[in-house]
Each structure stands twice: as structure tokens, then as C-alpha cells.
Design a protein around this motif. Sequence first.
Motif, mmCIF file in Angstrom:
data_model
loop_
_atom_site.group_PDB
_atom_site.id
_atom_site.type_symbol
_atom_site.label_atom_id
_atom_site.label_comp_id
_atom_site.label_asym_id
_atom_site.label_seq_id
_atom_site.Cartn_x
_atom_site.Cartn_y
_atom_site.Cartn_z
ATOM 1 N N ARG A 162 0.703 -1.568 0.479
ATOM 2 C CA ARG A 162 -0.110 0.363 -0.322
ATOM 3 C C ARG A 162 0.845 1.444 0.240
ATOM 4 N NH1 ARG A 162 -3.673 -2.806 4.362
ATOM 5 N NH2 ARG A 162 -5.378 -3.232 2.767
ATOM 6 N N ALA A 163 2.204 1.550 0.728
ATOM 7 C CA ALA A 163 2.866 2.148 0.701
ATOM 8 C C ALA A 163 3.465 2.428 -0.533
ATOM 9 C CB ALA A 163 4.203 1.809 1.880
ATOM 10 N N MET A 164 4.092 1.276 -1.329
ATOM 11 C CA MET A 164 4.305 1.910 -2.697
ATOM 12 C C MET A 164 4.170 2.057 -3.290
ATOM 13 S SD MET A 164 6.356 -2.093 -2.655
ATOM 14 C CE MET A 164 6.753 -1.615 -4.687
ATOM 15 N N ALA A 165 2.824 2.195 -3.787
ATOM 16 C CA ALA A 165 1.150 2.317 -4.084
ATOM 17 C C ALA A 165 1.207 3.854 -4.329
ATOM 18 C CB ALA A 165 -0.014 1.157 -4.457
ATOM 19 N N VAL A 166 1.209 4.313 -3.116
ATOM 20 C CA VAL A 166 1.030 5.713 -2.727
ATOM 21 C C VAL A 166 1.920 6.711 -3.425
ATOM 22 C CG1 VAL A 166 0.174 7.359 -1.129
ATOM 23 C CG2 VAL A 166 -0.703 5.520 -0.952
ATOM 24 N N GLU A 167 3.135 5.636 -2.862
ATOM 25 C CA GLU A 167 4.023 6.674 -3.699
ATOM 26 C C GLU A 167 4.457 7.229 -5.167
ATOM 27 O OE1 GLU A 167 9.323 6.949 -2.972
ATOM 28 O OE2 GLU A 167 7.987 6.329 -0.932
ATOM 29 N N LEU A 168 4.451 5.606 -5.942
ATOM 30 C CA LEU A 168 4.354 5.499 -7.057
ATOM 31 C C LEU A 168 3.823 5.412 -8.365
ATOM 32 C CD1 LEU A 168 6.415 2.104 -6.915
ATOM 33 C CD2 LEU A 168 7.253 4.284 -6.934
ATOM 34 N N ALA A 169 2.149 5.611 -7.564
ATOM 35 C CA ALA A 169 1.089 6.106 -8.159
ATOM 36 C C ALA A 169 1.247 7.976 -9.560
ATOM 37 C CB ALA A 169 0.118 6.155 -7.573
ATOM 38 N N PRO A 170 2.118 8.317 -8.792
ATOM 39 C CA PRO A 170 2.138 9.718 -9.768
ATOM 40 C C PRO A 170 2.931 9.122 -10.909
ATOM 41 C CG PRO A 170 2.380 10.650 -7.312
ATOM 42 C CD PRO A 170 2.307 8.488 -7.186
ATOM 43 N N MET A 171 4.293 8.485 -10.479
ATOM 44 C CA MET A 171 5.091 8.464 -11.538
ATOM 45 C C MET A 171 4.314 6.531 -12.505
ATOM 46 S SD MET A 171 6.429 8.634 -8.741
ATOM 47 C CE MET A 171 7.667 8.324 -8.155
ATOM 48 N N GLY A 172 2.990 6.152 -12.719
ATOM 49 C CA GLY A 172 3.060 5.699 -13.856
ATOM 50 C C GLY A 172 2.645 4.496 -13.293
ATOM 51 N N ILE A 173 3.440 3.808 -11.853
ATOM 52 C CA ILE A 173 3.642 2.371 -11.661
ATOM 53 C C ILE A 173 1.899 2.129 -10.803
ATOM 54 C CG2 ILE A 173 5.667 0.895 -10.442
ATOM 55 C CD1 ILE A 173 7.233 3.228 -10.927
ATOM 56 N N ARG A 174 1.654 0.972 -10.552
ATOM 57 C CA ARG A 174 0.781 0.061 -10.087
ATOM 58 C C ARG A 174 1.665 -0.564 -9.136
ATOM 59 N NH1 ARG A 174 -2.722 -2.977 -11.683
ATOM 60 N NH2 ARG A 174 -1.374 -3.432 -13.803
ATOM 61 N N VAL A 175 0.899 -0.968 -7.779
ATOM 62 C CA VAL A 175 1.393 -1.750 -6.636
ATOM 63 C C VAL A 175 0.297 -2.358 -6.354
ATOM 64 C CG1 VAL A 175 2.763 -2.133 -5.128
ATOM 65 C CG2 VAL A 175 3.882 -0.375 -6.292
ATOM 66 N N ASN A 176 0.417 -3.519 -6.279
ATOM 67 C CA ASN A 176 -1.154 -4.986 -5.653
ATOM 68 C C ASN A 176 -0.020 -5.763 -5.059
ATOM 69 O OD1 ASN A 176 -3.520 -3.481 -6.373
ATOM 70 N ND2 ASN A 176 -2.055 -4.057 -8.769
ATOM 71 N N ALA A 177 -1.172 -6.974 -4.181
ATOM 72 C CA ALA A 177 -0.403 -8.076 -3.793
ATOM 73 C C ALA A 177 -1.864 -8.837 -3.488
ATOM 74 C CB ALA A 177 0.052 -7.429 -2.191
#
Length: 246
Positions: A162-177
Motif C-alpha cells: 500500500r505504501a509503494m502504491a501511494v508513492e509510485l502512482a504519480p509515476m505511472g507504476i501500479r503496486v498490488n498484492a
Amino acid sequence: MRLHGKTAIVTGAGSGFGAGIARRFRAEGAEVIVADINADAARAVADDCGGTAQTVDVANGDSVAEMIDAAIRTMGHVDILVNNAGITHLPSLMEDVSEDDFDRVFAVNCKSVYLTARALLPHLKHRGTGAILNIASTAGVSPRPKLNWYNASKGWMITATRAMAVELAPMGIRVNALNPVAGETPLLKSFLGEDTPEMRAKFLSTIPLGRFSTPEDLANAALYLCSDEASMVTGVCMEVDGGRCI
């Protein structure tokens, strides 16, 4: 061919969930790096599905960096990373788990996510796109006794996602689990303590759908979350558990 033209790295892909995900990604058109600490297992899966084998120790920074560099050299770029490699300690009272076992669980299950992010994110940020999928566990949502430090490592993975998803969203990178329930993988015996019909029946009684998860179950969910169909989905930690966490 839902991943046609995509490239992916799947760690821990020499067996179990990782092998199922690697095979499904290949079947859907992706180029796949089949990464595992067991070189023979990685090679066998890669030969079977048409991927490229890569030996990696996900708890070692140099080994992870070598994997990422090899993937970019081989495939030209990386679109998808699946952090699937993981281990557990044997069922035990929390105070009886050895320090070496504790360190190994957190190195493989947690530090590896940091190491792959450190090695791959500059590449993904430069491209302005990418999908990272962390394979966590229902143990991080609904902990079971005597697997305390494994539970904690998977809870860490969920929070990291969740922390990665919030930080990386503006760069166009999605993070899920994904949070799978125990499945027919090499880790099942470790979760159960002993793989007997009685222990299996006891564990299955906690799963409303009445069966263990399979590599195919995880591959189906991973395919969706890593495909463009999930372009608006990030920070999700999806249970694939037959109702275990209800």
C-alpha cells in the motif's frame, strides 16, 4: 493474449505459485524471466513454458541487481515484476523460533521487496509505467498461532504494498498484492507441521470453499492485476482464499 508485448520477472518461479504464474504469463503472450534460487528448478520451468531461467537469491542485493540487469539485457525492458519468492519457519511457539530462522524469513519475505524495488524502480520510473505484484498471504490478514513471525512478515508485505502504491502512482507504476490461503505448493508441509490426512482435514475446515488454493488460482488473479485491464487498480491486497478471511 492479454499480456502480448509485455515482459515480466517472476521470482520463486521454480515451483508452486510462481511456476503457475510464469506459465500463465507465457501463455498470455509475455516474455518471462523465471527466477529462482534453485537453478535446476528455474531451468525446468523455463524450458517447459518457453521462458528464460535466471538464478537469484532475492535476499542478496548483488544477486537481485544482477537479475534486473540480465532481464533488461534479455528483454529490452521490464513491464511487470512479481515478488513471489517466500519462505516460512516451522510451526512453533514464537519464543522458540531461532534467530537465524527469524532473520531468514524477513530477509526472503521482506527485504527482497526492498531490494527488487531499489534495483528496478529507476528503470520503471524512466519508462513511466510498470506493475509490481507482491505475493503476501492470508497469514498477514488473519494470523494463525505458531506461525507468528511468518504472519508478521506477510503483514509487513501488505503494508509495504500500500505504501509503494501511494508513492509510485504519480509515476505511472501500479503496486498490488495477492493474499493466498495455503495451497498445494512445497511450503504446505511447513505450514501444517506435518502433512497428514488429519492435518489437511483440520486446515481445510477453516476454508469455506473447502479446498486448498492452486497455482492456477493465483495465476488467474495475477494475470488480471498485472494486465492493462487493471489499469485503475493499485494498492489492492486481494484475498485468493476460498473465504478463509471472512
